[in-house]
Design a protein around this motif. Structure first.
Motif, PDB file in Angstrom:
ATOM      1  N   ASN A 110      -4.428  -6.812   0.877  1.00  0.00           N
ATOM      2  CA  ASN A 110      -3.749  -6.567  -0.456  1.00  0.00           C
ATOM      3  C   ASN A 110      -3.486  -7.503  -1.211  1.00  0.00           C
ATOM      4  N   TRP A 136      -7.376  -3.318  -0.796  1.00  0.00           N
ATOM      5  CA  TRP A 136      -6.425  -2.519  -0.099  1.00  0.00           C
ATOM      6  C   TRP A 136      -6.285  -1.102  -1.079  1.00  0.00           C
ATOM      7  N   GLU A 137      -6.039  -1.502  -2.289  1.00  0.00           N
ATOM      8  CA  GLU A 137      -5.678  -0.362  -3.396  1.00  0.00           C
ATOM      9  C   GLU A 137      -7.071   0.083  -3.926  1.00  0.00           C
ATOM     10  N   LYS A 142      -5.637   2.088   1.716  1.00  0.00           N
ATOM     11  CA  LYS A 142      -4.276   2.433   1.823  1.00  0.00           C
ATOM     12  C   LYS A 142      -3.938   3.908   2.066  1.00  0.00           C
ATOM     13  N   ASN A 143      -4.948   4.844   1.771  1.00  0.00           N
ATOM     14  CA  ASN A 143      -4.849   6.111   2.018  1.00  0.00           C
ATOM     15  C   ASN A 143      -5.293   6.463   3.353  1.00  0.00           C
ATOM     16  N   LEU A 145      -5.698   4.007   6.270  1.00  0.00           N
ATOM     17  CA  LEU A 145      -4.978   3.234   6.976  1.00  0.00           C
ATOM     18  C   LEU A 145      -3.540   3.250   7.151  1.00  0.00           C
ATOM     19  N   LYS A 146      -3.089   3.746   6.188  1.00  0.00           N
ATOM     20  CA  LYS A 146      -1.472   3.876   5.803  1.00  0.00           C
ATOM     21  C   LYS A 146      -0.746   2.379   5.657  1.00  0.00           C
ATOM     22  N   THR A 147      -1.160   1.458   6.699  1.00  0.00           N
ATOM     23  CA  THR A 147      -0.435   0.259   6.637  1.00  0.00           C
ATOM     24  C   THR A 147      -1.278  -0.887   7.018  1.00  0.00           C
ATOM     25  N   THR A 148      -0.889  -2.130   6.450  1.00  0.00           N
ATOM     26  CA  THR A 148      -1.876  -3.118   7.001  1.00  0.00           C
ATOM     27  C   THR A 148      -1.585  -3.488   8.404  1.00  0.00           C
ATOM     28  N   GLN A 150      -2.064  -2.806  12.111  1.00  0.00           N
ATOM     29  CA  GLN A 150      -2.852  -2.059  12.615  1.00  0.00           C
ATOM     30  C   GLN A 150      -2.972  -2.328  14.285  1.00  0.00           C
TER      31      GLN A 150
END
Length: 234
Positions: A110, A136-137, A142-143, A145-148, A150
């Motif tokens: 990110n 990430w972007e 980001k779409n 994995l939704k969050t960093t 894991q």
């Protein structure tokens, strides 16, 4: 029981511990090993890595139960992975367990990255500058994995419960016994008949060979040789 401790200094600093245990007594055997460490490693560019690990084995044998296990746990900075495998047997059940888990921190994806304009030697080409590029972007992580942060956790357990109830089954063996007895009697009769035929054949062959030998026998004893020699005159 044996123990070994190691202390590291320099680019890799920390401690490593090893332990081995062995127990032998009537009707029981136990063996276990424990290996663990915590090490801090210095990488180039002032980067530092923290490593923690654990690796254990276990074995237990006795008439009433048997157990074996293997456990591993490792960590590098914000990343962790662990798994555990075990199997056991006792008078009540048989079971096996497999579990795995892990954690990962992807915050570094990110961070916006800027790459200045670069001139490629021998080709007279200059790359375009990159400003504020985020993996990430821009790559769509980001779409997906939704969050960093894991993590995963998997566990599988199988168990078989032993049935202690006693059951009896009647197996009729009279027919089997009669059939075996019949075949045994028949086999003995054929065996005796073959034995008699073989003995008669060998006896007859021996008598015929003896008769022929006596018929053509030549007596070479001393008493049958002539005792007087006659020499004719010249």
């Amino acid at each position: 029981t044996g123990t070994h401790n190691l202390k590291l200094n320099g680019h890799a600093s920390g401690t490593i511990k090893n332990n081995v245990a062995f127990l032998l007594q009537p009707f029981e055997i136990r063996v276990s090993t424990e290996n663990e460490g915590s090490v801090k490693v210095s990488f180039p560019l002032t980067l530092v890595g923290k490593i923690d690990f654990r690796n254990n084995y276990g074995l237990m044998l006795s008439p009433s139960s048997q157990q074996v296990s293997w456990a591993v746990d490792g960590r590098f900075n914000h990343y962790r992975y662990a798994f555990n495998i075990s199997a056991g047997n006792n008078i009540d059940s048989i079971e096996a367990l497999v579990s795995m888990s892990g954690d990962a921190n992807l915050d570094f994806l990110n961070i916006a990255v800027s790459i200045p304009e670069i001139s490629v030697p021998y080709f007279n080409v200059r790359t375009s500058p990159v400003v504020g590029y985020s993996l990430w972007e821009e790559t769509g992580l980001k779409n997906f994995l939704k969050t960093t942060k894991q993590s995963f956790d998997l566990s599988l357990k199988t168990q078989y419960r032993k049935n202690k109830d006693m059951h009896s089954f009647e197996i009729p063996l009279d027919g089997v016994h009669r059939a075996l007895h019949h075949y045994t009697v028949v086999f003995n009769k054929h065996f005796e008949r073959g034995r008699d035929d073989a003995l008669a054949f060998l006896t007859d062959s021996y008598n015929q060979a003896r008769t022929k030998f006596d018929q053509y026998k030549v007596d070479t004893s001393i008493d049958s040789l002539p005792r007087t020699f006659r020499i004719p005159g010249y």
